[in-house]
Design a protein around this motif. Structure first.
Motif, mmCIF file in Angstrom:
data_model
loop_
_atom_site.group_PDB
_atom_site.id
_atom_site.type_symbol
_atom_site.label_atom_id
_atom_site.label_comp_id
_atom_site.label_asym_id
_atom_site.label_seq_id
_atom_site.Cartn_x
_atom_site.Cartn_y
_atom_site.Cartn_z
ATOM 1 N N ILE A 3 -0.810 2.242 1.363
ATOM 2 C CA ILE A 3 0.111 1.234 1.161
ATOM 3 C C ILE A 3 -1.556 0.151 1.273
ATOM 4 O O ILE A 3 -2.551 1.039 2.737
ATOM 5 C CB ILE A 3 0.983 0.457 1.619
ATOM 6 C CG1 ILE A 3 2.084 1.294 0.881
ATOM 7 C CG2 ILE A 3 1.142 -0.431 1.628
ATOM 8 C CD1 ILE A 3 2.447 0.999 -0.194
ATOM 9 N N ILE A 4 -1.435 -0.426 0.742
ATOM 10 C CA ILE A 4 -3.584 -1.122 0.183
ATOM 11 C C ILE A 4 -3.209 -2.046 1.785
ATOM 12 O O ILE A 4 -4.171 -2.351 3.040
ATOM 13 C CB ILE A 4 -3.816 -1.517 -0.014
ATOM 14 C CG1 ILE A 4 -4.137 -0.346 -1.516
ATOM 15 C CG2 ILE A 4 -5.202 -2.614 -1.075
ATOM 16 C CD1 ILE A 4 -3.990 -0.935 -3.091
ATOM 17 N N SER A 5 -2.118 -2.827 1.715
ATOM 18 C CA SER A 5 -2.409 -4.385 2.113
ATOM 19 C C SER A 5 -1.169 -4.765 2.597
ATOM 20 O O SER A 5 -0.322 -4.466 2.935
ATOM 21 C CB SER A 5 -2.696 -5.779 1.721
ATOM 22 O OG SER A 5 -3.404 -6.477 2.563
ATOM 23 N N GLY A 6 -1.523 -5.874 3.943
ATOM 24 C CA GLY A 6 0.438 -6.418 4.963
ATOM 25 C C GLY A 6 0.695 -5.220 6.006
ATOM 26 O O GLY A 6 0.131 -4.780 6.216
ATOM 27 N N ILE A 7 1.835 -5.772 5.555
ATOM 28 C CA ILE A 7 2.736 -5.502 7.302
ATOM 29 C C ILE A 7 2.684 -3.512 7.313
ATOM 30 O O ILE A 7 2.439 -3.058 7.901
ATOM 31 C CB ILE A 7 3.566 -5.484 7.261
ATOM 32 C CG1 ILE A 7 5.231 -5.637 6.048
ATOM 33 C CG2 ILE A 7 3.455 -7.012 7.768
ATOM 34 C CD1 ILE A 7 5.931 -6.223 6.691
ATOM 35 N N LEU A 25 -2.694 4.598 -9.319
ATOM 36 C CA LEU A 25 -4.447 4.724 -8.953
ATOM 37 C C LEU A 25 -4.167 3.860 -7.554
ATOM 38 O O LEU A 25 -3.929 2.614 -8.032
ATOM 39 C CB LEU A 25 -4.963 5.233 -9.318
ATOM 40 C CG LEU A 25 -5.392 6.478 -10.430
ATOM 41 C CD1 LEU A 25 -6.250 6.672 -11.322
ATOM 42 C CD2 LEU A 25 -4.633 7.601 -9.016
ATOM 43 N N ASP A 26 -4.600 3.668 -6.868
ATOM 44 C CA ASP A 26 -5.031 2.654 -5.165
ATOM 45 C C ASP A 26 -6.144 1.875 -5.791
ATOM 46 O O ASP A 26 -5.399 0.297 -5.749
ATOM 47 C CB ASP A 26 -5.119 3.926 -4.138
ATOM 48 C CG ASP A 26 -4.711 4.519 -3.584
ATOM 49 O OD1 ASP A 26 -3.245 4.586 -3.364
ATOM 50 O OD2 ASP A 26 -4.510 4.795 -2.026
ATOM 51 N N GLN A 27 -6.742 2.263 -6.912
ATOM 52 C CA GLN A 27 -7.673 1.079 -7.092
ATOM 53 C C GLN A 27 -6.863 0.318 -8.416
ATOM 54 O O GLN A 27 -7.226 -1.177 -8.101
ATOM 55 C CB GLN A 27 -8.570 2.052 -7.742
ATOM 56 C CG GLN A 27 -10.252 0.704 -8.356
ATOM 57 C CD GLN A 27 -11.364 1.931 -9.141
ATOM 58 O OE1 GLN A 27 -11.418 2.974 -8.964
ATOM 59 N NE2 GLN A 27 -11.965 1.380 -9.500
ATOM 60 N N ALA A 28 -6.166 0.514 -8.518
ATOM 61 C CA ALA A 28 -5.421 0.073 -10.241
ATOM 62 C C ALA A 28 -4.306 -0.796 -9.274
ATOM 63 O O ALA A 28 -3.913 -2.362 -9.495
ATOM 64 C CB ALA A 28 -4.798 1.044 -10.677
ATOM 65 N N ARG A 29 -3.955 -0.191 -8.251
ATOM 66 C CA ARG A 29 -2.686 -1.498 -7.869
ATOM 67 C C ARG A 29 -3.582 -2.689 -6.850
ATOM 68 O O ARG A 29 -3.254 -3.339 -7.431
ATOM 69 C CB ARG A 29 -1.977 -0.443 -6.389
ATOM 70 C CG ARG A 29 -0.752 -1.352 -6.348
ATOM 71 C CD ARG A 29 -0.068 -0.073 -5.096
ATOM 72 N NE ARG A 29 -0.136 1.538 -5.126
ATOM 73 C CZ ARG A 29 -0.683 1.744 -4.281
ATOM 74 N NH1 ARG A 29 -0.676 0.984 -3.258
ATOM 75 N NH2 ARG A 29 -0.765 3.226 -4.499
ATOM 76 N N GLU A 30 -4.486 -2.382 -6.411
ATOM 77 C CA GLU A 30 -5.366 -3.187 -5.941
ATOM 78 C C GLU A 30 -5.807 -4.404 -6.473
ATOM 79 O O GLU A 30 -5.906 -5.667 -6.469
ATOM 80 C CB GLU A 30 -6.521 -2.704 -4.748
ATOM 81 C CG GLU A 30 -7.432 -3.331 -4.141
ATOM 82 C CD GLU A 30 -8.186 -3.036 -3.353
ATOM 83 O OE1 GLU A 30 -8.955 -3.915 -2.312
ATOM 84 O OE2 GLU A 30 -8.813 -1.909 -3.718
ATOM 85 N N SER A 31 -5.967 -3.845 -7.486
ATOM 86 C CA SER A 31 -6.840 -4.733 -8.908
ATOM 87 C C SER A 31 -5.472 -5.574 -9.315
ATOM 88 O O SER A 31 -5.005 -6.878 -9.541
ATOM 89 C CB SER A 31 -7.705 -3.562 -9.720
ATOM 90 O OG SER A 31 -7.646 -4.657 -11.061
ATOM 91 N N ILE A 32 -3.965 -4.836 -9.879
ATOM 92 C CA ILE A 32 -2.747 -5.462 -9.659
ATOM 93 C C ILE A 32 -2.536 -6.767 -8.829
ATOM 94 O O ILE A 32 -2.103 -7.850 -9.513
ATOM 95 C CB ILE A 32 -1.849 -4.730 -10.504
ATOM 96 C CG1 ILE A 32 -2.384 -3.301 -11.524
ATOM 97 C CG2 ILE A 32 -0.336 -4.713 -10.299
ATOM 98 C CD1 ILE A 32 -1.513 -2.412 -11.315
#
Length: 182
Positions: A3-7, A25-32
């Protein structure tokens, strides 16, 4: 899966992901999420993650302030994995619901309306257009809601007349479309 961000940001699920599941993928999820947060406030959002897979998109939204998520998944092994992830991350029970259902059937029968709908259906399954039709006809996406749909360039989609793509992002063979109601 991380999980990239938040709680829940920075937390990882280290368990086995069932065969046939394609995690975003993490990079795609972050971009989304960078795009989504420019289009829609996630705070207190009612969210559906249809064809949830690992559930990472929904959990990322909860982590960033979403109020409640409904995971919709047909595969029992995948449901068991989502349950393990939610327990491992100590997500409060009242913040999520997991429904064992086919995507089109869920869209045809639910009475709920959503601020955000994520969907990453199996590319070759052939039901994406039926699912989109049900979402549009039944107005499952709130008037100011956003749907984030992952689909294959090869198979494409047929968007119902009352939906429109407001932004797209390409990730190799995958296209991520940000859709709203007209």
């Amino acid at each position: 899966m991380r999980i990239i961000s938040g709680i829940y940001g920075g937390r990882r699920y280290k368990g086995k992901i069932p065969d046939g599941v394609r995690p975003t993928l993490d990079q795609a999820r972050e971009s989304i999420f960078n795009i989504l947060m420019g289009l829609k406030d996630i705070e207190e959002a009612q969210i559906a993650d249809i064809c949830a897979g690992t559930g990472a998109l929904g959990l990322e939204a909860l982590s960033r302030g979403g109020e409640h998520i409904i995971y919709v998944e047909k595969n029992r092994k995948v449901i068991d994995m989502i349950k393990k992830i939610m327990l491992e991350f100590k997500v409060p029970n009242e913040e999520y619901e997991i429904i064992n259902s086919d995507a089109v059937k869920f869209c045809r029968t639910t009475e709920k309306k959503f601020d955000i709908i994520f969907s990453d259906p199996p590319y070759k399954a052939g039901f994406t257009n039926d699912m989109l039709q049900q979402i549009a006809e039944r107005k499952l996406l709130k008037e100011d809601g956003i749907m984030v749909l992952e689909y294959s360039k090869i198979y494409g989609i047929a968007l119902p007349d009352d939906m429109k793509v407001i932004k797209e992002k390409n990730f190799g063979e995958t296209i991520v479309a940000f859709i709203e109601m007209r």
